[in-house]
Design an enzyme around this catalytic site. Structure first.
Site, PDB file in Angstrom:
ATOM      1  N   ASP A   1       0.832  -1.212   0.000  1.00 19.55           N
ATOM      2  CA  ASP A   1       0.000   0.000   0.000  1.00 19.55           C
ATOM      3  C   ASP A   1       0.864   1.258   0.000  1.00 19.55           C
ATOM      4  O   ASP A   1       1.983   1.255   0.512  1.00 19.55           O
ATOM      5  CB  ASP A   1      -0.917  -0.038   1.239  1.00 19.55           C
ATOM      6  CG  ASP A   1      -2.106   0.889   1.091  1.00 19.55           C
ATOM      7  OD1 ASP A   1      -2.365   1.370  -0.031  1.00 19.55           O
ATOM      8  OD2 ASP A   1      -2.786   1.141   2.107  1.00 19.55           O
ATOM      9  N   GLY A   2       0.300   2.329  -0.552  1.00 20.31           N
ATOM     10  CA  GLY A   2       0.964   3.634  -0.489  1.00 20.31           C
ATOM     11  C   GLY A   2       1.571   4.106  -1.805  1.00 20.31           C
ATOM     12  O   GLY A   2       2.253   5.130  -1.832  1.00 20.31           O
TER      13      GLY A   2
ATOM     14  N   GLY B   1       0.043   5.422  -4.386  1.00 21.03           N
ATOM     15  CA  GLY B   1      -0.552   6.700  -4.776  1.00 21.03           C
ATOM     16  C   GLY B   1       0.073   7.850  -4.008  1.00 21.03           C
ATOM     17  O   GLY B   1       0.469   8.872  -4.592  1.00 21.03           O
TER      18      GLY B   1
ATOM     19  N   SER C   1      -7.517  -5.362  -5.191  1.00 25.14           N
ATOM     20  CA  SER C   1      -8.603  -5.945  -4.390  1.00 25.14           C
ATOM     21  C   SER C   1      -9.930  -5.842  -5.134  1.00 25.14           C
ATOM     22  O   SER C   1     -10.073  -5.059  -6.084  1.00 25.14           O
ATOM     23  CB  SER C   1      -8.706  -5.226  -3.047  1.00 25.14           C
ATOM     24  OG  SER C   1      -9.283  -3.947  -3.223  1.00 25.14           O
TER      25      SER C   1
ATOM     26  N   GLU D   1     -12.441  -4.475  -3.955  1.00 27.56           N
ATOM     27  CA  GLU D   1     -12.902  -3.102  -3.713  1.00 27.56           C
ATOM     28  C   GLU D   1     -12.194  -2.090  -4.613  1.00 27.56           C
ATOM     29  O   GLU D   1     -12.704  -0.997  -4.849  1.00 27.56           O
ATOM     30  CB  GLU D   1     -12.696  -2.730  -2.237  1.00 27.56           C
ATOM     31  CG  GLU D   1     -13.610  -3.467  -1.260  1.00 27.56           C
ATOM     32  CD  GLU D   1     -13.231  -4.929  -1.016  1.00 27.56           C
ATOM     33  OE1 GLU D   1     -12.069  -5.304  -1.266  1.00 27.56           O
ATOM     34  OE2 GLU D   1     -14.114  -5.703  -0.581  1.00 27.56           O
ATOM     35  N   ASN D   2     -11.006  -2.447  -5.109  1.00 26.52           N
ATOM     36  CA  ASN D   2     -10.285  -1.531  -5.996  1.00 26.52           C
ATOM     37  C   ASN D   2     -11.014  -1.303  -7.324  1.00 26.52           C
ATOM     38  O   ASN D   2     -10.724  -0.342  -8.043  1.00 26.52           O
ATOM     39  CB  ASN D   2      -8.847  -2.007  -6.265  1.00 26.52           C
ATOM     40  CG  ASN D   2      -7.925  -1.886  -5.069  1.00 26.52           C
ATOM     41  OD1 ASN D   2      -6.981  -2.648  -4.910  1.00 26.52           O
ATOM     42  ND2 ASN D   2      -8.174  -0.912  -4.193  1.00 26.52           N
TER      43      ASN D   2
ATOM     44  N   SER E   1      -8.035  -4.901   5.201  1.00 25.78           N
ATOM     45  CA  SER E   1      -8.655  -4.590   3.899  1.00 25.78           C
ATOM     46  C   SER E   1      -9.056  -5.853   3.111  1.00 25.78           C
ATOM     47  O   SER E   1      -8.739  -5.972   1.923  1.00 25.78           O
ATOM     48  CB  SER E   1      -7.734  -3.691   3.056  1.00 25.78           C
ATOM     49  OG  SER E   1      -7.475  -2.482   3.724  1.00 25.78           O
TER      50      SER E   1
ATOM     51  N   GLU F   1       1.590 -13.376  12.203  1.00 25.93           N
ATOM     52  CA  GLU F   1       2.166 -12.205  12.876  1.00 25.93           C
ATOM     53  C   GLU F   1       1.997 -10.988  11.957  1.00 25.93           C
ATOM     54  O   GLU F   1       2.333 -11.059  10.768  1.00 25.93           O
ATOM     55  CB  GLU F   1       3.656 -12.421  13.174  1.00 25.93           C
ATOM     56  CG  GLU F   1       3.927 -13.514  14.176  1.00 25.93           C
ATOM     57  CD  GLU F   1       3.332 -13.231  15.557  1.00 25.93           C
ATOM     58  OE1 GLU F   1       3.239 -12.049  15.953  1.00 25.93           O
ATOM     59  OE2 GLU F   1       2.950 -14.197  16.240  1.00 25.93           O
TER      60      GLU F   1
HETATM   61  C1  IPE Z   1      -5.372  -2.679  -0.155  1.00 21.57           C
HETATM   62  O1  IPE Z   1      -5.043  -1.335  -0.348  1.00 21.57           O
HETATM   63  C2  IPE Z   1      -5.392  -3.394  -1.459  1.00 21.57           C
HETATM   64  C3  IPE Z   1      -4.097  -3.545  -2.115  1.00 21.57           C
HETATM   65  C4  IPE Z   1      -2.935  -3.195  -1.647  1.00 21.57           C
HETATM   66  C5  IPE Z   1      -4.155  -4.168  -3.420  1.00 21.57           C
HETATM   67  P1  IPE Z   1      -6.173  -0.215  -0.470  1.00 21.57           P
HETATM   68  O2  IPE Z   1      -5.493   1.087  -0.581  1.00 21.57           O
HETATM   69  O3  IPE Z   1      -7.127  -0.561  -1.555  1.00 21.57           O
HETATM   70  O4  IPE Z   1      -6.930  -0.374   0.919  1.00 21.57           O
HETATM   71  P2  IPE Z   1      -7.793   0.654   1.766  1.00 21.57           P
HETATM   72  O5  IPE Z   1      -8.838   1.211   0.842  1.00 21.57           O
HETATM   73  O6  IPE Z   1      -6.869   1.710   2.260  1.00 21.57           O
HETATM   74  O7  IPE Z   1      -8.351  -0.159   2.884  1.00 21.57           O
HETATM   75  C1  IPE Z   2      -1.615   0.244  -3.336  1.00 19.04           C
HETATM   76  O1  IPE Z   2      -1.372   1.599  -3.402  1.00 19.04           O
HETATM   77  C2  IPE Z   2      -1.800  -0.387  -4.691  1.00 19.04           C
HETATM   78  C3  IPE Z   2      -3.192  -0.728  -5.014  1.00 19.04           C
HETATM   79  C4  IPE Z   2      -4.201  -0.686  -4.187  1.00 19.04           C
HETATM   80  C5  IPE Z   2      -3.453  -1.139  -6.376  1.00 19.04           C
HETATM   81  P1  IPE Z   2      -2.560   2.649  -3.395  1.00 19.04           P
HETATM   82  O2  IPE Z   2      -2.957   2.932  -4.803  1.00 19.04           O
HETATM   83  O3  IPE Z   2      -3.657   2.192  -2.517  1.00 19.04           O
HETATM   84  O4  IPE Z   2      -1.842   3.911  -2.785  1.00 19.04           O
HETATM   85  P2  IPE Z   2      -2.430   4.920  -1.702  1.00 19.04           P
HETATM   86  O5  IPE Z   2      -2.878   4.090  -0.536  1.00 19.04           O
HETATM   87  O6  IPE Z   2      -3.575   5.649  -2.343  1.00 19.04           O
HETATM   88  O7  IPE Z   2      -1.282   5.802  -1.365  1.00 19.04           O
HETATM   89 MG    MG Z   3      -4.075   2.427  -0.534  1.00 21.76          MG
END
Ligand code: IPE
Ligand code: IPE
Ligand code: MG
Length: 261
Positions: A35-36, A38, A80, A82-83, A211, A222
């Protein structure tokens, strides 16, 4: 609770950190919520997709570190269920990136002996992405240095729903009686079968939630949360996560105290 790497390790080099690892205490299966991406891009004034692109380099590195350390299974959350609710533009850019990754990385996965698997409702992906995923699965099916499982269009609840559906289908002919349903049987119907449950789950970017990832499988895993954004999660960060994991006492509900009660 978010954990930041212990400051006592701050001054140590990567090779010092590697030397501190105890080989017999390494996890066999590591799962990662990457995650992160973006936020990494936004911090640099770049479009979000630039973060996803840089995140691929972290994936590449993670695979080679796992191979180097002899970690047998790596499961990564790439997209995911949800994505699908993200803007269409970001979804198509992510699908394009997935195809790019699979078409260019196949050769290297094969060379490294990595078996590639996907989990999730793959049928929802664009045809071309499905094609590359299936091709890579077939071409690497015989490899056994490590299993790389990529969760795509994945939801933990959907996985349980799909398992129940399949089990009920198989029960139609009367061979599965309700009394025969136990945890081991359900496990056989999960997407991840026959992988063991993850020993360690890493989530980057400071979020401290699951998530909808591997809901069944994480029962005794863990959990390690770090504020580091996924594109910045490289060797040093991974070593810190492994060292933290090695400090944990995995009790599985038992008592390990030497003092009698
Ligand atoms: C979880 O990240 C899904 C993936 C890393 C693929 P998200 O950014 O989609 O999760 P939320 O929305 O913060 O819970
Ligand atoms: C995780 O990074 C990758 C996917 C969910 C595809 P994000 O796209 O969720 O990045 P942030 O959380 O918005 O920074
Ligand atoms: Mg994210």
């Amino acid at each position: 609770m978010a954990q930041t790497p212990s400051s006592s390790l701050d001054h140590l080099s990567e090779s010092d950190l590697t030397a501190k690892l105890e080989p017999e205490l390494l996890p066999k299966h590591v799962a990662v919520i990457m995650d992160g991406n973006g936020r990494w891009a936004e911090l640099r004034g770049l479009p979000r997709i630039a973060g996803h692109r840089e995140g691929i380099n972290s994936v590449r590195e993670m695979i080679s570190h796992c191979l180097e350390l002899g970690i047998q299974a790596l499961t990564i959350y790439a997209f995911s269920q949800e994505n699908w609710n993200r803007p269409t533009q970001e979804i198509s850019a992510l699908m394009g990136l997935l195809e790019y990754y699979l078409s260019t990385e196949r050769a290297s996965l094969i060379k490294q002996g990595v078996r590639f698997r996907t989990i999730g409702r793959l049928a929802l992906l664009p045809q071309s992405a499905q094609h590359w995923a299936r091709t890579t699965e077939k071409e690497t099916a015989h490899l056994d240095k490590m299993v790389l499982t990529v969760a795509l269009s994945y939801g933990g609840r959907a996985e349980i729903v799909d398992a129940v559906r399949e089990l009920l289908n198989d029960a139609r002919d009367g061979t599965i009686q309700p009394d025969l349903v136990d945890e081991a049987l359900i496990q056989q119907y999960l997407y991840t079968h026959p992988l063991p449950d993850p020993d360690l789950l890493i989530r980057t970017s400071g979020e401290t939630r699951i998530s909808n990832f591997l809901l069944w499988q994480l029962a005794y895993t863990e959990l390690y949360f770090t504020p580091t954004l996924w594109p910045d999660f490289r060797r040093r960060e991974f070593l810190l996560a492994l060292l933290e994991y090695q400090k944990r006492e995995r009790r599985f509900g038992r008592v390990f105290s030497t003092v009698s009660s």
